[in-house]
Design a protein around this motif. Structure first.
Motif, PDB file in Angstrom:
ATOM      1  N   TYR A  15     -11.484 -21.648  26.337  1.00 49.11           N
ATOM      2  CA  TYR A  15     -10.414 -20.762  25.861  1.00 49.11           C
ATOM      3  C   TYR A  15      -9.665 -21.343  24.658  1.00 49.11           C
ATOM      4  O   TYR A  15      -8.841 -20.668  24.060  1.00 49.11           O
ATOM      5  CB  TYR A  15      -9.423 -20.444  26.987  1.00 49.11           C
ATOM      6  N   VAL A  16      -9.989 -22.589  24.341  1.00 53.96           N
ATOM      7  CA  VAL A  16      -9.380 -23.207  23.159  1.00 53.96           C
ATOM      8  C   VAL A  16      -9.715 -22.372  21.909  1.00 53.96           C
ATOM      9  O   VAL A  16      -8.996 -22.389  20.914  1.00 53.96           O
ATOM     10  CB  VAL A  16      -9.868 -24.680  23.006  1.00 53.96           C
ATOM     11  N   TYR A  17     -10.769 -21.598  22.011  1.00 58.14           N
ATOM     12  CA  TYR A  17     -11.170 -20.677  20.947  1.00 58.14           C
ATOM     13  C   TYR A  17     -10.014 -19.760  20.547  1.00 58.14           C
ATOM     14  O   TYR A  17      -9.871 -19.368  19.404  1.00 58.14           O
ATOM     15  CB  TYR A  17     -12.361 -19.867  21.455  1.00 58.14           C
ATOM     16  N   PHE A  18      -9.179 -19.400  21.504  1.00 55.10           N
ATOM     17  CA  PHE A  18      -8.061 -18.498  21.216  1.00 55.10           C
ATOM     18  C   PHE A  18      -6.810 -19.247  20.767  1.00 55.10           C
ATOM     19  O   PHE A  18      -5.737 -18.672  20.691  1.00 55.10           O
ATOM     20  CB  PHE A  18      -7.735 -17.641  22.435  1.00 55.10           C
ATOM     21  N   GLY A  19      -6.919 -20.533  20.526  1.00 58.05           N
ATOM     22  CA  GLY A  19      -5.749 -21.287  20.061  1.00 58.05           C
ATOM     23  C   GLY A  19      -5.611 -22.587  20.818  1.00 58.05           C
ATOM     24  O   GLY A  19      -5.840 -22.624  22.027  1.00 58.05           O
ATOM     25  N   TRP A  20      -5.277 -23.654  20.114  1.00 59.42           N
ATOM     26  CA  TRP A  20      -5.184 -24.966  20.776  1.00 59.42           C
ATOM     27  C   TRP A  20      -4.025 -25.016  21.754  1.00 59.42           C
ATOM     28  O   TRP A  20      -4.035 -25.770  22.722  1.00 59.42           O
ATOM     29  CB  TRP A  20      -5.053 -26.085  19.741  1.00 59.42           C
ATOM     30  N   GLU A  21      -3.012 -24.168  21.558  1.00 57.21           N
ATOM     31  CA  GLU A  21      -1.870 -24.150  22.494  1.00 57.21           C
ATOM     32  C   GLU A  21      -2.352 -23.826  23.903  1.00 57.21           C
ATOM     33  O   GLU A  21      -1.783 -24.297  24.891  1.00 57.21           O
ATOM     34  CB  GLU A  21      -0.818 -23.105  22.101  1.00 57.21           C
ATOM     35  N   ILE A  22      -3.388 -23.002  23.959  1.00 59.88           N
ATOM     36  CA  ILE A  22      -3.896 -22.621  25.282  1.00 59.88           C
ATOM     37  C   ILE A  22      -4.446 -23.840  26.016  1.00 59.88           C
ATOM     38  O   ILE A  22      -4.152 -24.059  27.187  1.00 59.88           O
ATOM     39  CB  ILE A  22      -4.971 -21.522  25.142  1.00 59.88           C
ATOM     40  N   LEU A  23      -5.206 -24.644  25.305  1.00 58.35           N
ATOM     41  CA  LEU A  23      -5.753 -25.848  25.915  1.00 58.35           C
ATOM     42  C   LEU A  23      -4.624 -26.772  26.379  1.00 58.35           C
ATOM     43  O   LEU A  23      -4.654 -27.309  27.494  1.00 58.35           O
ATOM     44  CB  LEU A  23      -6.648 -26.575  24.918  1.00 58.35           C
ATOM     45  N   PHE A  24      -3.621 -26.908  25.516  1.00 57.44           N
ATOM     46  CA  PHE A  24      -2.473 -27.756  25.861  1.00 57.44           C
ATOM     47  C   PHE A  24      -1.788 -27.224  27.131  1.00 57.44           C
ATOM     48  O   PHE A  24      -1.505 -27.983  28.062  1.00 57.44           O
ATOM     49  CB  PHE A  24      -1.491 -27.776  24.685  1.00 57.44           C
ATOM     50  N   ALA A  25      -1.547 -25.909  27.148  1.00 59.70           N
ATOM     51  CA  ALA A  25      -0.880 -25.312  28.311  1.00 59.70           C
ATOM     52  C   ALA A  25      -1.714 -25.530  29.573  1.00 59.70           C
ATOM     53  O   ALA A  25      -1.181 -25.918  30.629  1.00 59.70           O
ATOM     54  CB  ALA A  25      -0.661 -23.819  28.084  1.00 59.70           C
ATOM     55  N   HIS A  26      -3.020 -25.326  29.462  1.00 67.92           N
ATOM     56  CA  HIS A  26      -3.878 -25.531  30.640  1.00 67.92           C
ATOM     57  C   HIS A  26      -3.816 -26.974  31.127  1.00 67.92           C
ATOM     58  O   HIS A  26      -3.769 -27.221  32.325  1.00 67.92           O
ATOM     59  CB  HIS A  26      -5.334 -25.168  30.300  1.00 67.92           C
ATOM     60  N   ALA A  27      -3.822 -27.899  30.190  1.00 66.62           N
ATOM     61  CA  ALA A  27      -3.772 -29.310  30.578  1.00 66.62           C
ATOM     62  C   ALA A  27      -2.476 -29.616  31.329  1.00 66.62           C
ATOM     63  O   ALA A  27      -2.475 -30.286  32.368  1.00 66.62           O
ATOM     64  CB  ALA A  27      -3.906 -30.195  29.348  1.00 66.62           C
ATOM     65  N   MET A  28      -1.353 -29.094  30.821  1.00 66.33           N
ATOM     66  CA  MET A  28      -0.066 -29.361  31.466  1.00 66.33           C
ATOM     67  C   MET A  28      -0.025 -28.728  32.858  1.00 66.33           C
ATOM     68  O   MET A  28       0.477 -29.314  33.814  1.00 66.33           O
ATOM     69  CB  MET A  28       1.075 -28.803  30.596  1.00 66.33           C
ATOM     70  N   LEU A  29      -0.551 -27.496  32.962  1.00 69.57           N
ATOM     71  CA  LEU A  29      -0.505 -26.814  34.250  1.00 69.57           C
ATOM     72  C   LEU A  29      -1.499 -27.426  35.232  1.00 69.57           C
ATOM     73  O   LEU A  29      -1.272 -27.401  36.438  1.00 69.57           O
ATOM     74  CB  LEU A  29      -0.777 -25.325  34.073  1.00 69.57           C
ATOM     75  N   TYR A  30      -2.558 -28.000  34.696  1.00 64.82           N
ATOM     76  CA  TYR A  30      -3.509 -28.735  35.534  1.00 64.82           C
ATOM     77  C   TYR A  30      -2.794 -29.917  36.180  1.00 64.82           C
ATOM     78  O   TYR A  30      -2.883 -30.139  37.394  1.00 64.82           O
ATOM     79  CB  TYR A  30      -4.691 -29.171  34.670  1.00 64.82           C
ATOM     80  N   LEU A  31      -2.018 -30.643  35.352  1.00 61.73           N
ATOM     81  CA  LEU A  31      -1.234 -31.759  35.895  1.00 61.73           C
ATOM     82  C   LEU A  31      -0.248 -31.255  36.945  1.00 61.73           C
ATOM     83  O   LEU A  31      -0.077 -31.855  38.009  1.00 61.73           O
ATOM     84  CB  LEU A  31      -0.471 -32.463  34.771  1.00 61.73           C
TER      85      LEU A  31
END
Lengths: 233, 490
Positions: free
Chosen positions: B369-385
């Protein structure tokens, strides 16, 4: 080995187990008898800390079983199918139980060879999960799993109930064998007075939660028990 | 006899040990159903306006006729997914002097008691009343409603029959799905068949000549007898309840062996998931949530609050879906776990391990989903934590108040076994808490900082897990008797 003091368990204000004092010595083989509802299974569950005591305590090697888990290291038990993990194959279950006691697979395989007769070719290598075995065969799996653990205390609730006559005879010799050779403290409950007097050195008779007879097995024990149960009718 | 059967089922419901709690569940379920039905009614009432707007070149009734066949195909597919086989426990009656025919008709008739039987009428009758009866075409109205009733019954008995056939021979499922796919392909991609035209012709002619409604009714009757006959010749214990005893799979997960006893227990639970119907379907449905992002991220500029919802769901779906029923999954052998040489600490550690492994997998799966913007990857990483730090802890805390038995061999769709108050309440801390925290922190800073803080809190709980584990163990020590008792009394 095991001391019970003032043990009371009530359901709806009725005491289903009420044992002021019971002491079980190391290496004793005990038969637990009584009609349905006498409190045998409840007593087993209390000894295994599966239900909370209302009063009193069960002590194993001087330690209260409800307070710490040390007893689990040397106590093996099989009360019902709820002790089996039914989506495993028998082998996987034996390996799992072995791993709980630090025994590796090779060791378990070697131990299992001793039970070839007992299994009668119906358990190992059948590519079945435990849930697909008959009740009798499930019982065999449960009993052998307890013996694999090399326990000091062994609790079996009605192991004779679902198994065929040949297996009953083999199980009796197994239980007698571990009692005399390995000095395992064993408690076996049964409705079959013949079996239970044959394998045990001491008989505990329960009625409505209380121990009403606690006798050394002798020549007259069987007739004494039969008399008691026929009067009950 | 039917009365006695009905009475027995009634007693079985009220005397089941879970009744006290399941009444609350039934009420919630009932309200949800009412809500759905109300929606259908409203939709049906405005259907003429909607159809005229979407397909302006045709009459509302004409477009309606064109869609009806699609509806029944969809209905068939949904029924195939969700409809349960009627489950009067016939076992005790088979050996009694009760006619087989009686048992079978009872099974067939009570199976009609389902929302699927009602929804076609809710969806069509108000509309048809509006466009036909108000125009004075009462006979045509009757014809169409009778045809709809016939098709509903046809679908009903066909799906029951098919499901039973599939239980015995899985090729029927392949055949069914392939033919549905073939129809869809021919209609939508190849344009060689137009179901819409077929549908319009069928229902158009029923409108003109209402007596043709007898055809679907006859078909339904034929299907009913076919199902009846099938049941009658298969009403034997070993066939009706045939369990697949297929060769055992050997599933070893060497990776988990690195974690000692906890790893051993986690591997055991992976086997539980793979080898039992209910947990397996729960986990497979969870995987579908991985497509959540496609709905959320493709349509509009992804806002941070959207990312929170999607990220929480996607990286934590296993914790949410599987974890909410802890420890019920093991209810059948909970006594064995308690009496064997397994320490409560290892038991809990294995759960944490399982959550971490599955969350990591879903996190990796959502990386594209990083394809739709790097913020998404960042958000997923934080929510994963956040999920492995906090959500897993919440779920395991709630597990101490979950006393409900679950039968692993039943399917998961519309299966309310094991659902209790705790499954309803648990959503509050799982979803509302991170959302509130995020909004509060966003007030004080900006959205990216707020996200980072959520991840930081997750990491903090992860690092201090030993402390929380201890707290969990204390709760478990006092609750374990109640849990075991609940699992035993099912």
């Amino acid at each position: 080995m095991i001391q019970i003091k003032n043990l009371v368990k009530r359901y709806n204000d009725v005491a289903v187990v009420d044992i002021p004092e019971l002491s079980i010595n190391k290496g004793e083989t005990i038969g637990l008898v009584g009609n349905n509802g006498a409190g045998k299974t409840t007593l087993f569950r209390l000894m295994l800390d599966l239900i909370r005591t209302d009063e009193g305590e069960v002590r194993s090697k001087e330690e209260n079983v409800a307070e710490n888990d040390h007893w689990k290291r040397y106590t093996a038990s099989f009360l019902d199918e709820g002790f089996l993990i039914d989506y495993l194959s028998p082998e996987e279950y034996f390996y799992f139980i072995g791993s709980l006691h630090g025994l590796n697979r090779a060791h378990i395989d070697e131990e299992l060879e001793k039970y070839d007769d007992f299994f009668n070719g119906e358990i190992l290598g059948r590519k079945k999960y435990i849930r697909d075995l008959s009740k009798g065969n499930q019982c065999k799996v449960g009993v052998v799993a307890t013996l694999l653990q090399n326990p000091e205390v062994l609790l079996l609730d009605e192991p004779f109930a679902n198994i065929d006559p040949s297996t009953q005879i083999r199980l009796k010799s197994l239980i007698k064998g571990i009692g005399s050779e390995k000095h395992i403290t064993t408690i076996v409950s049964s409705h079959d007075l013949n079996h239970v007097t044959e394998v045990s050195e001491r008989i505990i008779l329960m009625e409505k939660g209380k121990i009403i007879k606690d006798i050394k097995t002798g020549n007259n024990t069987l007739s004494e028990l039969e008399e008691y149960f026929s009067v009950m009718q | 006899m039917n009365r006695a059967f009905l009475q027995h089922q009634w007693l079985a419901f009220w005397r089941s040990k879970n009744t006290g709690k399941s009444i609350a569940v039934s009420i919630v379920l009932g309200l949800t159903l009412l809500y759905f039905f109300a929606n259908l009614l409203i939709l049906s009432f405005f259907l003429d306006k909607i159809l005229e707007k979407v397909i302006p070149e045709r009459d509302a009734i004409d477009s309606f006729n064109g869609l009806l066949l699609y509806y029944f195909l969809a209905d068939l597919l949904v029924r195939f997914q969700f409809q349960e086989l009627p489950t009067l426990r016939v076992k005790p009656y088979l050996a009694l002097p009760v006619g087989k025919n009686k048992i079978i008709s009872y099974l067939s008739l009570t199976s009609l008691w389902t929302g699927f039987s009602l929804s076609p009428f809710l969806l069509t009758v108000p509309f048809l009343l509006k466009v036909l009866v108000f125009d004075g075409e009462f006979v045509a109205f009757c014809g169409l409603v009778i045809a709809i009733a016939g098709l509903t019954l046809l679908n009903h008995f066909f799906s029951l029959w098919l499901k039973r056939k599939i239980n015995m021979n899985a090729w029927f499922m392949v055949a069914f799905l392939v033919s549905l796919a073939a129809i869809a392909l021919a209609d939508f991609y190849l344009d060689s068949v137009s179901l819409q035209a077929v549908s319009r012709r069928i229902f158009g002619s029923i409108l003109e000549r209402p007596y043709l409604a007898a055809v679907p009714v006859l078909l339904a009757t034929a299907m009913f007898y076919m199902h009846q006959k099938f049941l009658k010749s298969n009403l034997y214990l070993d066939e009706l309840y045939k369990e697949r005893t297929g060769a055992k799979s050997t599933t070893d997960i060497p990776f988990l062996k690195n974690f000692g006893m906890a790893g051993e227990l986690a591997a055991l639970e992976v086997k539980l998931i793979i080898r039992n119907k209910r947990p397996k379907s729960t986990v497979i449905t969870s995987l579908f949530f991985m497509f959540y992002g496609l709905i959320f991220y493709t349509n509009r500029e992804p806002s941070p609050s959207l990312m929170i919802v999607a990220g929480l769901m996607m990286t934590g779906i296993f914790i949410i879906q599987y974890g909410q029923f802890m420890f019920s999954w093991q209810s059948a052998h909970f006594d064995g776990i308690m009496a064997n040489n397994i320490s409560a600490e290892d038991f809990f550690k294995s759960k944490f391990l399982l959550f971490t492994v599955f969350s990591s997998i879903t996190f990796l799966l959502t990386m594209p989903y990083v394809y739709f913007g790097w913020e998404i990857l960042f958000a997923h990483a934080m929510l994963y934590l956040w999920n492995i730090g906090v959500s897993s802890l919440i779920v395991l805390t709630f597990a101490n108040w979950n006393f409900k038995y679950i039968d692993l061999s039943k399917g998961s769709s519309f299966n309310w076994e094991g659902v209790g108050a705790s499954q309803f309440i648990i959503g509050i801390p799982l979803f509302i808490l991170p959302m509130m925290l995020y909004l509060l922190m966003k007030l004080a800073s900006d959205s990216m900082t707020a996200l980072a803080l959520l991840g930081f809190i997750g990491a903090f709980f992860l690092l201090t897990r030993a402390y929380w584990l201890n707290k969990l163990l204390k709760i478990f020590k006092s609750k374990r008797y109640a849990i075991a008792e609940g699992f035993r009394n099912h």
